[in-house]
Design a protein around this motif. Structure first.
Motif, PDB file in Angstrom:
ATOM      1  N   GLY A   1     -16.287  45.980 -21.633  1.00 42.71           N
ATOM      2  CA  GLY A   1     -16.279  46.151 -20.186  1.00 42.71           C
ATOM      3  C   GLY A   1     -16.872  44.954 -19.456  1.00 42.71           C
ATOM      4  N   ALA A   2     -17.845  44.278 -20.079  1.00 39.50           N
ATOM      5  CA  ALA A   2     -18.437  43.087 -19.462  1.00 39.50           C
ATOM      6  C   ALA A   2     -17.413  41.964 -19.362  1.00 39.50           C
ATOM      7  N   LEU A   3     -16.510  41.874 -20.321  1.00 38.87           N
ATOM      8  CA  LEU A   3     -15.446  40.869 -20.255  1.00 38.87           C
ATOM      9  C   LEU A   3     -14.400  41.258 -19.228  1.00 38.87           C
ATOM     10  N   GLY A   4     -14.214  42.573 -19.046  1.00 38.36           N
ATOM     11  CA  GLY A   4     -13.336  43.025 -17.969  1.00 38.36           C
ATOM     12  C   GLY A   4     -13.857  42.578 -16.618  1.00 38.36           C
ATOM     13  N   VAL A   5     -15.186  42.551 -16.475  1.00 38.51           N
ATOM     14  CA  VAL A   5     -15.799  42.062 -15.235  1.00 38.51           C
ATOM     15  C   VAL A   5     -15.507  40.574 -15.052  1.00 38.51           C
ATOM     16  N   VAL A   6     -15.571  39.794 -16.137  1.00 40.16           N
ATOM     17  CA  VAL A   6     -15.255  38.363 -16.060  1.00 40.16           C
ATOM     18  C   VAL A   6     -13.828  38.172 -15.553  1.00 40.16           C
ATOM     19  N   THR A   7     -12.894  38.918 -16.113  1.00 43.03           N
ATOM     20  CA  THR A   7     -11.504  38.815 -15.695  1.00 43.03           C
ATOM     21  C   THR A   7     -11.345  39.207 -14.235  1.00 43.03           C
ATOM     22  N   ALA A   8     -11.978  40.295 -13.842  1.00 40.16           N
ATOM     23  CA  ALA A   8     -11.852  40.783 -12.470  1.00 40.16           C
ATOM     24  C   ALA A   8     -12.440  39.789 -11.471  1.00 40.16           C
ATOM     25  N   VAL A   9     -13.639  39.272 -11.759  1.00 39.00           N
ATOM     26  CA  VAL A   9     -14.274  38.309 -10.865  1.00 39.00           C
ATOM     27  C   VAL A   9     -13.478  37.002 -10.836  1.00 39.00           C
ATOM     28  N   GLY A  10     -12.908  36.631 -11.969  1.00 36.37           N
ATOM     29  CA  GLY A  10     -12.072  35.435 -12.021  1.00 36.37           C
ATOM     30  C   GLY A  10     -10.868  35.544 -11.103  1.00 36.37           C
ATOM     31  N   TYR A  11     -10.204  36.712 -11.109  1.00 34.59           N
ATOM     32  CA  TYR A  11      -9.092  36.931 -10.184  1.00 34.59           C
ATOM     33  C   TYR A  11      -9.548  36.732  -8.745  1.00 34.59           C
ATOM     34  N   LEU A  12     -10.707  37.281  -8.417  1.00 37.48           N
ATOM     35  CA  LEU A  12     -11.214  37.219  -7.048  1.00 37.48           C
ATOM     36  C   LEU A  12     -11.563  35.788  -6.644  1.00 37.48           C
ATOM     37  N   VAL A  13     -12.232  35.047  -7.536  1.00 38.94           N
ATOM     38  CA  VAL A  13     -12.589  33.661  -7.234  1.00 38.94           C
ATOM     39  C   VAL A  13     -11.332  32.811  -7.060  1.00 38.94           C
ATOM     40  N   THR A  14     -10.346  33.011  -7.910  1.00 34.66           N
ATOM     41  CA  THR A  14      -9.084  32.279  -7.776  1.00 34.66           C
ATOM     42  C   THR A  14      -8.451  32.535  -6.418  1.00 34.66           C
ATOM     43  N   ALA A  15      -8.450  33.786  -6.003  1.00 33.94           N
ATOM     44  CA  ALA A  15      -7.822  34.148  -4.734  1.00 33.94           C
ATOM     45  C   ALA A  15      -8.577  33.575  -3.537  1.00 33.94           C
ATOM     46  N   VAL A  16      -9.902  33.608  -3.574  1.00 35.88           N
ATOM     47  CA  VAL A  16     -10.701  33.052  -2.474  1.00 35.88           C
ATOM     48  C   VAL A  16     -10.529  31.536  -2.410  1.00 35.88           C
ATOM     49  N   ALA A  17     -10.590  30.883  -3.569  1.00 35.68           N
ATOM     50  CA  ALA A  17     -10.422  29.427  -3.594  1.00 35.68           C
ATOM     51  C   ALA A  17      -9.042  29.016  -3.094  1.00 35.68           C
ATOM     52  N   ALA A  18      -8.033  29.846  -3.363  1.00 36.04           N
ATOM     53  CA  ALA A  18      -6.669  29.515  -2.953  1.00 36.04           C
ATOM     54  C   ALA A  18      -6.542  29.384  -1.443  1.00 36.04           C
ATOM     55  N   VAL A  19      -7.314  30.164  -0.681  1.00 32.39           N
ATOM     56  CA  VAL A  19      -7.252  30.080   0.778  1.00 32.39           C
ATOM     57  C   VAL A  19      -7.690  28.690   1.235  1.00 32.39           C
ATOM     58  N   ALA A  20      -8.806  28.205   0.692  1.00 26.57           N
ATOM     59  CA  ALA A  20      -9.290  26.874   1.060  1.00 26.57           C
ATOM     60  C   ALA A  20      -8.320  25.785   0.609  1.00 26.57           C
ATOM     61  N   TRP A  21      -7.837  25.892  -0.649  1.00 19.14           N
ATOM     62  CA  TRP A  21      -6.868  24.910  -1.147  1.00 19.14           C
ATOM     63  C   TRP A  21      -5.610  24.885  -0.273  1.00 19.14           C
ATOM     64  N   ALA A  22      -5.111  26.073   0.093  1.00 22.06           N
ATOM     65  CA  ALA A  22      -3.871  26.156   0.873  1.00 22.06           C
ATOM     66  C   ALA A  22      -4.038  25.550   2.261  1.00 22.06           C
ATOM     67  N   TYR A  23      -5.164  25.822   2.897  1.00 19.70           N
ATOM     68  CA  TYR A  23      -5.399  25.279   4.232  1.00 19.70           C
ATOM     69  C   TYR A  23      -5.430  23.750   4.184  1.00 19.70           C
ATOM     70  N   VAL A  24      -6.105  23.206   3.172  1.00 23.02           N
ATOM     71  CA  VAL A  24      -6.122  21.754   2.999  1.00 23.02           C
ATOM     72  C   VAL A  24      -4.716  21.242   2.720  1.00 23.02           C
ATOM     73  N   GLY A  25      -3.975  21.944   1.873  1.00 23.35           N
ATOM     74  CA  GLY A  25      -2.619  21.527   1.546  1.00 23.35           C
ATOM     75  C   GLY A  25      -1.680  21.568   2.731  1.00 23.35           C
ATOM     76  N   ASP A  26      -1.871  22.533   3.646  1.00 21.84           N
ATOM     77  CA  ASP A  26      -1.027  22.632   4.839  1.00 21.84           C
ATOM     78  C   ASP A  26      -1.355  21.546   5.867  1.00 21.84           C
ATOM     79  N   ARG A  27      -2.468  20.835   5.671  1.00 20.16           N
ATOM     80  CA  ARG A  27      -2.867  19.782   6.614  1.00 20.16           C
ATOM     81  C   ARG A  27      -2.676  18.373   6.050  1.00 20.16           C
ATOM     82  N   THR A  28      -2.575  18.242   4.714  1.00 20.75           N
ATOM     83  CA  THR A  28      -2.601  16.908   4.104  1.00 20.75           C
ATOM     84  C   THR A  28      -1.480  16.758   3.080  1.00 20.75           C
ATOM     85  N   ASP A  29      -1.507  15.653   2.357  1.00 20.93           N
ATOM     86  CA  ASP A  29      -0.584  15.400   1.255  1.00 20.93           C
ATOM     87  C   ASP A  29      -0.882  16.390   0.132  1.00 20.93           C
TER      88      ASP A  29
END
Length: 470
Positions: free
Chosen positions: A45-73
């Motif tokens: 179950g502790a590894l399930g938490v790693v997977t779950a938190v990883g999904y969340l971090v990926t999704a949050v980081a994607a917002v910042a990456w996308a905003y930068v990508g929509d403004r730059t090269d």
């Protein structure tokens, strides 16, 4: 096919292949829960938490990456993100305890956020609206194939040493970052018919996202349904990462040792998810329906999601009889029996049809985001949808583990796994309803985008700068 067209096609192929690698990275851990948990001294179950938190971090980081990508090269953004997830994946190889394992996985998750969100923006600018469903089905399929490949690579290479697949993928990530150098330079909005005159005149579509655009993005009603559906859809899809664990438990219950059972679970989960290949059909149907009805893509997704529910439930509970463990080894006997053992064949066919139906969601979701948003908003809207997807997937992946544990008090494995997975399919019901609601709002939003781009093309042709038009 001219050299320019060939380079564009090559670029589409490269982006689609590279998009699959990040899903390989995401999918490596779940098939290896039992050996990793044993070595790190933590419960599964502790590894399930790693997977779950990883999904969340990926999704949050994607917002910042996308905003930068929509403004730059966008190309350098993709290269940096790929190198980050490759470094995190290699860090996983070096992890000596739970907390260093968690840190390495979360570092990789930050980089993974760039690939999907920024890559989606690039691919949407490569393809005209008429073929958007088809190409987006290939984009979505590449991610599904990446997920399957992750399960297969983890189960087959990680059976004796769970670190091996992470090392292999880290090397591939470095190679992938270099491939971005060979792709075409994609101009924002170049696939839009409404902007054809601008590019034919040698001009550029110079609009970029700004903070002032955020209220406009939020005001598009179709965006509401496209973003919110991910919360419930991904709760159901997120629970499916435990599918290899279900089949592993079934193999162990029939007498296979753990190592062989892990391999069997990964192999069966991979084979049973081959129906995802038929997302191409969902994309083609969406393209055809959309030409006659601007709400067609959303209707295809709604029908597919709702029709797949009963088939998933049947798959989880259907008795699957594996061959007795023999001298030839588990994988050989299971592969031989796939088309000769009636229960195994029935489960396979049920899984293929269920995945084919629900996979119609993916290409039409991608295409709808591009249809109802102007080019400079697409990466950001995709990332917002992906953020909600990540929350839903994290909830599905994390909560289903707790549900399994609670059910295990009354139902031993694999019964607790089957009951838990079946219960989570109820989340597909509100998903189908939200797609139906999107089919009602999409026509107006699509026409609004066409009108906006035509007006901008007229002002570009008149020679006005973006600053003059503000």
């Amino acid at each position: 096919m001219g050299p320019v067209t060939a380079h564009r096609v090559y670029s589409v192929v490269v982006f689609i292949i590279l998009a699959s690698l990040d899903n390989v990275a995401i999918s490596l851990v779940p098939p290896l829960y039992s050996p990793i948990s044993r070595e790190l001294g933590v419960p599964e179950g502790a590894l399930g938490v790693v997977t779950a938190v990883g999904y969340l971090v990926t999704a949050v980081a994607a917002v910042a990456w996308a905003y930068v990508g929509d403004r730059t090269d966008r190309k350098p953004v993709l290269m940096v993100g790929t190198l980050i997830w490759a470094a995190g994946t290699y860090g996983t190889v070096l992890a000596g305890g739970y907390w260093t394992f968690l840190a390495a996985q979360l570092f990789a998750a930050v980089g993974l956020g760039a690939v999907g969100s920024v890559g989606f923006s690039v691919v949407s600018d490569l393809i005209s609206p008429r073929r958007r469903g088809l190409v987006m089905s290939l984009w979505g399929l590449s991610q599904g194939v990446g997920t399957l490949a992750g399960v297969l690579v983890a189960s087959q290479l990680g059976g004796t040493d769970w670190r091996t697949p992470f090392y292999v993928l880290a090397v591939l990530g470095v190679v992938a970052s270099a491939l971005y150098f060979t792709t075409a330079d994609i101009r924002r909005g170049q696939s839009e018919p409404d902007l054809a005159a601008v590019f034919a005149a040698g001009e550029e579509y110079e609009h970029r996202i700004s903070r002032a655009d955020l209220p406009r993005i939020a005001a598009r009603r179709t965006n509401h349904w496209l973003v919110l559906q991910g919360l419930t859809a991904q709760a159901a899809f997120g629970s499916l990462v435990w599918l290899p664990r279900l089949f592993q438990a079934r193999a162990e219950a029939q007498g296979y040792d753990e190592q062989t059972a892990i391999q069997i679970g990964g192999l069966l989960a991979t084979l049973f998810q081959l129906g995802g290949v038929l997302s191409i059909v969902g994309g083609l149907i969406g393209d055809r329906w959309q030409r006659r009805d601007p709400g067609g893509r959303a209707k295809v997704a709604a029908i597919g999601i709702l029709a797949g529910i009963p088939l998933y439930v049947i798959l989880f509970f259907a008795p699957v009889h594996l061959p007795e463990p023999g001298d030839r080894g588990g994988l050989a006997t299971v592969t031989d029996a796939l088309f000769t053992e009636p229960s195994l064949l029935a489960a396979f066919l049920c899984a293929v049809v269920a995945l084919a139906l629900t996979s119609a969601n993916s290409p039409n979701w991608f295409a709808l985001i591009a249809d109802v948003n102007p080019p400079e908003h697409r990466g950001t809207v995709y990332s917002l949808g992906n953020l909600v997807n990540g929350v839903g997937r994290a909830a599905g992946n994390g909560l289903v583990g707790a549900v399994f544990a609670a059910l295990a008090r009354s139902f031993p494995p694999p019964a607790n796994l089957a009951i838990g997975l079946a219960a989570f399919q109820v989340f597909f019901v509100p998903t189908g309803i939200m797609y139906w609601l999107a089919s009602r709002t999409a026509p107006k939003d699509i026409e609004a985008v066409h009108s906006l781009l035509r007006a901008r093309a007229a002002t570009e042709s008149a020679g006005e700068s973006p600053r003059q038009r503000q």
